[in-house]
Design an enzyme around this catalytic site. Structure first.
Site, PDB file in Angstrom:
ATOM      1  N   TYR A 144       9.468  35.531 -13.971  1.00 13.73           N
ATOM      2  CA  TYR A 144       9.697  35.334 -15.406  1.00 13.73           C
ATOM      3  C   TYR A 144      11.085  35.827 -15.828  1.00 13.73           C
ATOM      4  O   TYR A 144      11.632  35.370 -16.820  1.00 13.73           O
ATOM      5  CB  TYR A 144       8.657  36.104 -16.232  1.00 13.73           C
ATOM      6  N   LYS A 195       1.829  36.859  -1.906  1.00 17.36           N
ATOM      7  CA  LYS A 195       1.978  35.660  -1.052  1.00 17.36           C
ATOM      8  C   LYS A 195       2.925  36.055   0.070  1.00 17.36           C
ATOM      9  O   LYS A 195       3.971  35.440   0.299  1.00 17.36           O
ATOM     10  CB  LYS A 195       2.514  34.499  -1.921  1.00 17.36           C
ATOM     11  N   ASP A 227      -3.545  32.471  -3.097  1.00 18.05           N
ATOM     12  CA  ASP A 227      -4.341  31.232  -3.065  1.00 18.05           C
ATOM     13  C   ASP A 227      -5.792  31.557  -2.711  1.00 18.05           C
ATOM     14  O   ASP A 227      -6.737  31.061  -3.333  1.00 18.05           O
ATOM     15  CB  ASP A 227      -3.723  30.185  -2.121  1.00 18.05           C
ATOM     16  N   ASP A 255      -6.302  34.013 -16.277  1.00 15.80           N
ATOM     17  CA  ASP A 255      -6.982  32.896 -16.948  1.00 15.80           C
ATOM     18  C   ASP A 255      -8.210  32.466 -16.141  1.00 15.80           C
ATOM     19  O   ASP A 255      -9.258  32.152 -16.714  1.00 15.80           O
ATOM     20  CB  ASP A 255      -6.036  31.692 -17.106  1.00 15.80           C
TER      21      ASP A 255
HETATM   22  C1  LIG Z   1       2.887  32.357 -23.451  1.00 15.78           C
HETATM   23  C2  LIG Z   1       3.288  32.894 -22.115  1.00 15.78           C
HETATM   24  C3  LIG Z   1       4.710  33.354 -22.150  1.00 15.78           C
HETATM   25  C4  LIG Z   1       2.370  34.017 -21.632  1.00 15.78           C
HETATM   26  C5  LIG Z   1       2.719  34.403 -20.205  1.00 15.78           C
HETATM   27  O1  LIG Z   1       2.944  33.529 -19.367  1.00 15.78           O
HETATM   28  O2  LIG Z   1       2.768  35.600 -19.948  1.00 15.78           O
HETATM   29  C6  LIG Z   1       0.880  33.718 -21.670  1.00 15.78           C
HETATM   30  O3  LIG Z   1       0.503  32.698 -20.810  1.00 15.78           O
HETATM   31  C7  LIG Z   1       0.100  34.981 -21.378  1.00 15.78           C
HETATM   32  O4  LIG Z   1      -0.747  34.944 -20.487  1.00 15.78           O
HETATM   33  O5  LIG Z   1       0.300  35.980 -22.090  1.00 15.78           O
HETATM   34 MG   LIG Z   2      -1.264  33.159 -19.673  1.00 12.83          MG
END
Ligand SMILES: CC(C)[C@H](C(=O)O)[C@@H](O)C(=O)O
Ligand SMILES: [Mg+2]
Ligand SMILES: NC(=O)c1ccc[n+]([C@@H]2O[C@H](COP(=O)([O-])OP(=O)(O)OC[C@H]3O[C@@H](n4cnc5c(N)ncnc54)[C@H](O)[C@@H]3O)[C@@H](O)[C@H]2O)c1
Length: 365
Positions: A144, A195, A227, A255
């Protein structure tokens, strides 16, 4: 009892953000009244709302207000309207700037299945029952933030998009320590996800985490490739207690872990640094597909406020009260659309807020 004062910055952001943060503020006010805590709320723009207002997804003033507060409660940023902007001007940059600006390198993302929601999970009961995972995601490094990054012209005139995944030893060590300490307070099992069969940055990650393990003899450390971890989270999630991983892997795995619990609308998070205010925010985004329709589940936001009380303000009793109220409304059968199942009562975002306030007023022990 002397009244405790707290300065809380509210960042409603975009999409469903303003709807869900209103519910969390009402809940905080109610619990504050009960426990003699006074919250002074100050709202500031971030993300798309800030772009529309000032042209900048993270105005200097917003960052200054956050720095000057005891904790920051963020809803979510982003939406269709800003999707065509170049990545360095998008709402998401505001969020990344906030995390970097406050030095929030550790993101704690708990994924715990509540017994009331087992039917809302898409996985079988025996797979999800008892799941209780903490994902410790590194938040201010990795791909990032690594340099170089950008879209560059090559000698042939073709464009080349570049991001760089990089971690220094000290960045790995500081998130590693948070993860070992977190695992110590839980079941003492830490799985580090990387990884390292392909990436040098992961080889360094694995070596440093392995070295740190000698300082935490009561934590059992294992390693897994990312993975395989994605697959194992769906196959048999109960094998995990605490997971530590880098920024991008943590984004994706959290997620996936969210869905074990029934809905991403249930999952809170805490983003912490070594000093200064933390940011407390749901794992989910601004859900533009349901924004403005009173359909959003405010529970992730409300539980983020509970994490703020627990981790940021050292008010565990207030956090307990909120978490108990959430369980109570679920016991009573109230469900927003994302966690709806047969025989339950469908409610919107505002109505979920109302029943939460009632549950706080009348706790059923
Ligand atoms: C919106 C985005 C920048 C953020 C990230 O990737 O960290 C989101 O997906 C999260 O999980 O907080
Ligand atoms: Mg996210
Ligand atoms: N921390 C953040 O602010 C954050 C996190 C993730 C995504 N985003 C941004 O949000 C925007 C939308 O992203 P996305 O659609 O990929 O992810 P999302 O999390 O916003 O939505 C994914 C799906 O989950 C549903 N959902 C999310 N939260 C919900 C809730 N509280 N109640 C009910 N349903 C909910 C949405 O309706 C959608 O169908 C993008 O601009 C993205 O960059 C922001």
């Amino acid at each position: 009892m002397q009244q405790q004062q707290y300065r809380i910055t509210l960042l409603p952001g975009d999409g469903i953000g303003p709807e869900i943060i209103t519910v969390a503020v009402d809940v905080l006010k109610a619990v504050g009244q009960q426990l003699n805590l006074n919250f002074e709320f100050q709202e500031a723009p971030i993300g798309g709302a800030a772009i529309d207002k000032t042209g900048n997804p993270l105005p200097d003033e917003t960052l200054a207000i956050c720095r000057n507060s005891d904790a920051v409660l963020l809803a979510a940023i982003g939406g269709y309207k800003w999707d065509t902007l170049p990545s360095n001007q998008r709402p998401e940059r505001g969020l990344l700037g906030l995390r970097a600006g406050l030095g929030l390198f550790a993101n704690l993302r708990p994924a715990k299945i509540l017994p009331q929601l087992i039917n809302a999970s898409t996985l079988k009961r025996e797979v999800v029952e008892g799941v209780d995972i903490m994902v410790v995601r590194e938040l201010t490094g990795g791909i990032y933030f690594g340099q170089p990054k950008g879209i560059f012209a090559t000698e042939t005139g073709e464009k080349r998009g570049v991001n760089t995944m990089a971690y220094t030893e000290s960045e790995i060590d500081r998130i590693g320590r948070v993860a070992f300490e977190t695992a110590q307070k839980r079941k003492g099992q830490l799985c580090s996800v990387d990884k390292s069969n392909v990436l040098e940055v992961s080889q360094l990650w694995r070596a440093r985490i392995t070295q740190l393990a000698s300082e935490y003899p009561n934590v059992t450390l294992s390693h897994m490739y990312v993975d395989n971890c994605a697959m194992q989270l769906l196959r048999w999630p109960k094998q995990f207690d605490t997971i530590v991983t880098g920024n991008l892997f943590g984004d994706i795995l959290s997620d996936a872990a969210a869905m074990l619990t029934g809905s991403i609308g249930m999952l809170p998070s805490a983003s912490l640094g070594s000093s200064g205010p933390g940011v407390y925010e749901p794992v989910h985004g601004s859900a533009p597909d349901i924004a403005g329709q009173d359909k959003a589940n405010p529970i992730a936001q409300v539980l983020s406020a509970a994490m703020m009380l627990r981790y940021g303000l050292n008010q565990p009793q207030a956090a307990d009260k909120i978490e108990t109220a959430v369980l109570q409304v679920l016991d009573q059968g109230y469900r927003t659309g994302d966690i709806m199942s047969e025989g339950m009562t469908l409610v919107g975002c505002r109505a979920m807020g109302d029943v939460l306030l009632k549950a706080l007023e009348n706790p059923q022990s």
